[in-house]
Scaffold this active site. Sequence first.
Site, PDB file in Angstrom:
ATOM      1  N   LYS A 166      -1.059  -1.136  -4.297  1.00 26.36           N
ATOM      2  CA  LYS A 166      -2.278  -0.349  -4.075  1.00 26.36           C
ATOM      3  C   LYS A 166      -1.888   1.108  -3.865  1.00 26.36           C
ATOM      4  O   LYS A 166      -1.123   1.430  -2.947  1.00 26.36           O
ATOM      5  CB  LYS A 166      -3.021  -0.908  -2.862  1.00 26.36           C
ATOM      6  CG  LYS A 166      -4.375  -0.275  -2.604  1.00 26.36           C
ATOM      7  CD  LYS A 166      -5.059  -0.974  -1.429  1.00 26.36           C
ATOM      8  CE  LYS A 166      -6.443  -0.393  -1.163  1.00 26.36           C
ATOM      9  NZ  LYS A 166      -7.094  -1.033   0.000  1.00 26.36           N
ATOM     10  N   TYR A 224       0.840  -1.202   0.000  1.00 26.36           N
ATOM     11  CA  TYR A 224       0.000   0.000   0.000  1.00 26.36           C
ATOM     12  C   TYR A 224       0.874   1.251   0.000  1.00 26.36           C
ATOM     13  O   TYR A 224       1.606   1.508   0.958  1.00 26.36           O
ATOM     14  CB  TYR A 224      -0.889  -0.007   1.241  1.00 26.36           C
ATOM     15  CG  TYR A 224      -2.148   0.828   1.146  1.00 26.36           C
ATOM     16  CD1 TYR A 224      -2.408   1.676   0.084  1.00 26.36           C
ATOM     17  CD2 TYR A 224      -3.114   0.747   2.157  1.00 26.36           C
ATOM     18  CE1 TYR A 224      -3.576   2.412   0.011  1.00 26.36           C
ATOM     19  CE2 TYR A 224      -4.292   1.479   2.102  1.00 26.36           C
ATOM     20  CZ  TYR A 224      -4.518   2.314   1.029  1.00 26.36           C
ATOM     21  OH  TYR A 224      -5.671   3.036   0.968  1.00 26.36           O
TER      22      TYR A 224
END
Length: 291
Positions: free
Chosen positions: A148, A123
Amino acid sequence: MTPFGADGGVADDALAGHVAGGVAAGAGGVFAACGTGEFNALDLAEHRAVVRTAVAATAGRVPVFAGAGGVPAMARANARAAADEGADGLLVMPPYLVGGPPGGLVRYVREVTRETGLPAIVYQRGTARFSPAAVAELAQLPEVIGFKDGLGDFDLLQRIILTVRRSTERPFTFFNGLPTAELTVPAYRGIGVALYSSAVFAFAPEIALAFHDAVTAGDEERTRRLLTSFYMPLVELRDLVPGYAVSLVKAGARLRGTDVGGVRAPLVDPSPEHVARLEKILAAGLEVAGA
């Protein structure tokens, strides 16, 4: 979401019902003990319990990715707990507060992911900002299967995607991870990122699925109506108070009759005025969604 009970602890039964209901509604996967699930406010025992409950509630129908982040020792402990409780993969969260160069972030991901060997999505958000070369290096790690993006820097993300695609032929997936991701889905799709995680799905799956169906089918008129009537007002309300990206999700669930409790500090629950605004926004979204 991570529901909390009257005693302040994790409400396991409410969590099981929430996860099972989301899967039945059509979720493609479950992120347990991640951003919307208040990962930052859970201790290790609570994190383990949330993952265990989510895995049981999905019953193998969709994959469960568990959050692992913060200081390195805690991130590794999260990863081990997730593996022990049967999670299918990890969402490697940022190391909070302390920033580091791209090389240091790669080292952090390597240390967390090699703890268990579970497939991991990395992330990019907050203190974790990667260079194109760093993500290409991550894409060579066998455990790392995706990236992400929670920054919304499209210039950087386009360079990351091109660099990764040039450096490896192995499957590697990119996700839109911005808060209230639907508002930026058309822009992400423009650079080839079709997948996203939906916090709205946690309290209004009818709206989230209507939007997903519209944008996937290329129905620009319905997509615009949902963005204009629901998502844009929701984002405008969200931006009034730090942390409302999570607080409004729980408030929305309570409006719809699900007792998930409030949020933990440092987040705050929405004021009565803001809950009233949310109720109107929710009604408008449900109307456009045909629900």
